[in-house]
Design a protein around this motif. Sequence first.
Motif, PDB file in Angstrom:
ATOM      1  N   GLY A   8       7.395  -2.797 -79.173  1.00 48.97           N
ATOM      2  CA  GLY A   8       7.863  -3.992 -78.481  1.00 48.97           C
ATOM      3  C   GLY A   8       7.176  -5.194 -79.095  1.00 48.97           C
ATOM      4  N   ASN A   9       7.960  -6.176 -79.508  1.00 46.43           N
ATOM      5  CA  ASN A   9       7.404  -7.442 -79.981  1.00 46.43           C
ATOM      6  C   ASN A   9       7.674  -8.465 -78.884  1.00 46.43           C
ATOM      7  N   TRP A  10       6.632  -8.753 -78.130  1.00 46.85           N
ATOM      8  CA  TRP A  10       6.821  -9.661 -76.984  1.00 46.85           C
ATOM      9  C   TRP A  10       7.029 -11.101 -77.419  1.00 46.85           C
ATOM     10  N   LYS A  11       6.757 -11.410 -78.689  1.00 42.94           N
ATOM     11  CA  LYS A  11       6.836 -12.790 -79.189  1.00 42.94           C
ATOM     12  C   LYS A  11       5.983 -13.695 -78.297  1.00 42.94           C
ATOM     13  N   MET A  12       6.393 -14.968 -78.064  1.00 50.24           N
ATOM     14  CA  MET A  12       5.550 -15.867 -77.261  1.00 50.24           C
ATOM     15  C   MET A  12       5.975 -15.784 -75.792  1.00 50.24           C
ATOM     16  N   GLY A  93       4.860 -11.055 -91.522  1.00 47.14           N
ATOM     17  CA  GLY A  93       6.062 -11.615 -92.151  1.00 47.14           C
ATOM     18  C   GLY A  93       7.303 -11.557 -91.292  1.00 47.14           C
ATOM     19  N   HIS A  94       7.122 -11.637 -89.963  1.00 50.29           N
ATOM     20  CA  HIS A  94       8.314 -11.692 -89.114  1.00 50.29           C
ATOM     21  C   HIS A  94       9.170 -12.887 -89.545  1.00 50.29           C
ATOM     22  N   SER A  95      10.476 -12.756 -89.443  1.00 52.03           N
ATOM     23  CA  SER A  95      11.355 -13.836 -89.930  1.00 52.03           C
ATOM     24  C   SER A  95      11.096 -15.146 -89.201  1.00 52.03           C
ATOM     25  N   GLU A  96      10.655 -15.070 -87.941  1.00 51.95           N
ATOM     26  CA  GLU A  96      10.362 -16.325 -87.226  1.00 51.95           C
ATOM     27  C   GLU A  96       9.153 -17.022 -87.837  1.00 51.95           C
ATOM     28  N   ARG A  97       8.234 -16.244 -88.362  1.00 49.05           N
ATOM     29  CA  ARG A  97       7.077 -16.848 -89.024  1.00 49.05           C
ATOM     30  C   ARG A  97       7.477 -17.383 -90.399  1.00 49.05           C
ATOM     31  N   TYR A 165      13.171  -3.450 -90.926  1.00 49.77           N
ATOM     32  CA  TYR A 165      14.335  -4.186 -91.452  1.00 49.77           C
ATOM     33  C   TYR A 165      14.977  -4.930 -90.297  1.00 49.77           C
ATOM     34  N   GLU A 166      14.843  -6.258 -90.336  1.00 49.00           N
ATOM     35  CA  GLU A 166      15.396  -7.085 -89.266  1.00 49.00           C
ATOM     36  C   GLU A 166      16.327  -8.136 -89.866  1.00 49.00           C
ATOM     37  N   PRO A 167      17.635  -7.863 -89.882  1.00 47.33           N
ATOM     38  CA  PRO A 167      18.556  -8.899 -90.377  1.00 47.33           C
ATOM     39  C   PRO A 167      18.486 -10.106 -89.440  1.00 47.33           C
ATOM     40  N   TRP A 169      20.350 -12.519 -88.717  1.00 51.41           N
ATOM     41  CA  TRP A 169      21.538 -12.827 -87.904  1.00 51.41           C
ATOM     42  C   TRP A 169      21.649 -11.921 -86.678  1.00 51.41           C
ATOM     43  N   ALA A 170      20.840 -10.879 -86.631  1.00 51.22           N
ATOM     44  CA  ALA A 170      20.913  -9.953 -85.493  1.00 51.22           C
ATOM     45  C   ALA A 170      19.783 -10.162 -84.496  1.00 51.22           C
ATOM     46  N   ILE A 171      18.859 -11.091 -84.811  1.00 54.63           N
ATOM     47  CA  ILE A 171      17.688 -11.258 -83.938  1.00 54.63           C
ATOM     48  C   ILE A 171      17.999 -12.206 -82.797  1.00 54.63           C
ATOM     49  N   GLY A 172      17.911 -11.695 -81.591  1.00 50.85           N
ATOM     50  CA  GLY A 172      18.094 -12.526 -80.400  1.00 50.85           C
ATOM     51  C   GLY A 172      19.513 -13.045 -80.221  1.00 50.85           C
ATOM     52  N   THR A 173      20.441 -12.509 -80.986  1.00 45.98           N
ATOM     53  CA  THR A 173      21.817 -13.022 -80.945  1.00 45.98           C
ATOM     54  C   THR A 173      22.754 -12.105 -80.175  1.00 45.98           C
ATOM     55  N   GLY A 210      15.304  -3.620 -86.528  1.00 42.70           N
ATOM     56  CA  GLY A 210      15.101  -4.589 -85.450  1.00 42.70           C
ATOM     57  C   GLY A 210      16.207  -5.614 -85.430  1.00 42.70           C
ATOM     58  N   GLY A 211      16.556  -6.062 -84.245  1.00 49.01           N
ATOM     59  CA  GLY A 211      17.611  -7.069 -84.084  1.00 49.01           C
ATOM     60  C   GLY A 211      18.543  -6.685 -82.963  1.00 49.01           C
ATOM     61  N   SER A 212      18.283  -7.269 -81.762  1.00 50.90           N
ATOM     62  CA  SER A 212      19.134  -7.018 -80.584  1.00 50.90           C
ATOM     63  C   SER A 212      19.264  -5.538 -80.229  1.00 50.90           C
ATOM     64  N   VAL A 213      18.196  -4.774 -80.445  1.00 46.09           N
ATOM     65  CA  VAL A 213      18.227  -3.363 -80.024  1.00 46.09           C
ATOM     66  C   VAL A 213      18.179  -3.320 -78.495  1.00 46.09           C
ATOM     67  N   LYS A 214      19.069  -2.542 -77.923  1.00 46.13           N
ATOM     68  CA  LYS A 214      19.193  -2.450 -76.461  1.00 46.13           C
ATOM     69  C   LYS A 214      19.198  -0.972 -76.061  1.00 46.13           C
ATOM     70  N   ALA A 230      12.314   1.434 -83.964  1.00 47.22           N
ATOM     71  CA  ALA A 230      12.856   0.108 -83.700  1.00 47.22           C
ATOM     72  C   ALA A 230      11.730  -0.873 -83.401  1.00 47.22           C
ATOM     73  N   LEU A 231      11.962  -2.119 -83.810  1.00 43.40           N
ATOM     74  CA  LEU A 231      11.079  -3.228 -83.438  1.00 43.40           C
ATOM     75  C   LEU A 231      11.925  -4.094 -82.507  1.00 43.40           C
ATOM     76  N   VAL A 232      11.491  -4.163 -81.255  1.00 42.73           N
ATOM     77  CA  VAL A 232      12.376  -4.685 -80.212  1.00 42.73           C
ATOM     78  C   VAL A 232      11.785  -5.945 -79.587  1.00 42.73           C
ATOM     79  N   GLY A 233      12.564  -7.005 -79.537  1.00 42.18           N
ATOM     80  CA  GLY A 233      12.133  -8.239 -78.893  1.00 42.18           C
ATOM     81  C   GLY A 233      12.542  -8.242 -77.425  1.00 42.18           C
ATOM     82  N   GLY A 234      13.631  -8.917 -77.133  1.00 41.75           N
ATOM     83  CA  GLY A 234      14.065  -9.166 -75.753  1.00 41.75           C
ATOM     84  C   GLY A 234      14.020  -7.946 -74.835  1.00 41.75           C
ATOM     85  N   ALA A 235      14.539  -6.827 -75.296  1.00 46.01           N
ATOM     86  CA  ALA A 235      14.634  -5.652 -74.416  1.00 46.01           C
ATOM     87  C   ALA A 235      13.286  -4.984 -74.170  1.00 46.01           C
TER      88      ALA A 235
HETATM   89  P1  13P Z   1      15.472  -9.081 -80.380  1.00 45.63           P
HETATM   90  O1  13P Z   1      15.346  -7.630 -80.041  1.00 45.63           O
HETATM   91  O2  13P Z   1      15.212  -9.993 -79.205  1.00 45.63           O
HETATM   92  O3  13P Z   1      16.753  -9.392 -81.091  1.00 45.63           O
HETATM   93  O4  13P Z   1      14.290  -9.424 -81.417  1.00 45.63           O
HETATM   94  C1  13P Z   1      14.149  -8.626 -82.534  1.00 45.63           C
HETATM   95  C2  13P Z   1      12.878  -8.980 -83.196  1.00 45.63           C
HETATM   96  O5  13P Z   1      12.757 -10.031 -83.790  1.00 45.63           O
HETATM   97  C3  13P Z   1      11.757  -8.031 -83.087  1.00 45.63           C
HETATM   98  O6  13P Z   1      10.719  -8.385 -83.924  1.00 45.63           O
END
Ligand code: 13P
Length: 248
Positions: A8-12, A93-97, A165-167, A169-173, A210-214, A230-235
């Motif tokens: 789980g990547n809780w981000k901020m 090296g997360h894409s947001e960084r 591997y986090e495309p 266009w799939a992150i948080g979308t 990683g990228g919108s994994v639910k 999986a590397l998972v943000g929101g979920a």
């Molecule tokens: P989401 O699962 O919210 O799309 O984020 C993916 C991500 O950036 C995990 O590092």
Amino acid sequence: MRTPIIAGNWKMNNTISQSLQLVEEIKSYDLNERVEVVLCVPFTNLQEVKKSIEGTSIKLGAQNMHWEESGAYTGEISPLMLKELGVTYVIIGHSERRQYFNETDETVNKKIKAALNHELKPIVCVGETLEEREANIEKDIVRKQVLKAFDDIEGKEIKDIVIAYEPIWAIGTGKTASSEDANDMIGFIRKIIGEKYGEEEKNIIRIQYGGSVKPSSIKELMEKSEIDGALVGGASLKAEDFHKLINY
Ligand code: 13P
């Protein structure tokens, strides 16, 4: 043979008290012992989350770090600091960084080396933008990112490195890459590692998607031969969803 890894990547997100509540909820479910479970939490929450996961198989992760051990780098956090907090994994090296904080392939490479030198396991993020995918250059982009990230890294380190591997266009979308596309790219990344290091390293390296994994998409992804986790943000921010993810 490769142990699946779900992080789980809780981000901020989450203050200390919110983190502790979420970890308590996660602990109230049975963990899947076949899967390595990692929580990558904000720096401020590492110490308390570490205490809270004590006695469980959950591993602690950070979301970034500087490559120097100490020095005049206002606002930065060093590998030594993470190590003393009991951190096992660190996202590099997360894409947001890369996108918002000028992270480059060169700094990613320095950070990976620093992490390995301090026995921290890097989760190295790569992935293309939508424009790059539409221009059919996604594999060129990812190959360049991987080769630069692994510049001067020895084969014996491969067992301690995870690639995500986090495309972009799939992150948080809400748009997940199809499991076929994810599997194809992850197979391609594995091939690059094989070409650089050899057959053994190719088979050892763990590569996540990683990228919108639910909860609804995890099973199909995990069934694919090349995808190790999986590397998972929101979920990952809801205990019930996270429980479903790790028990795909
Ligand atoms: P989401 O699962 O919210 O799309 O984020 C993916 C991500 O950036 C995990 O590092």
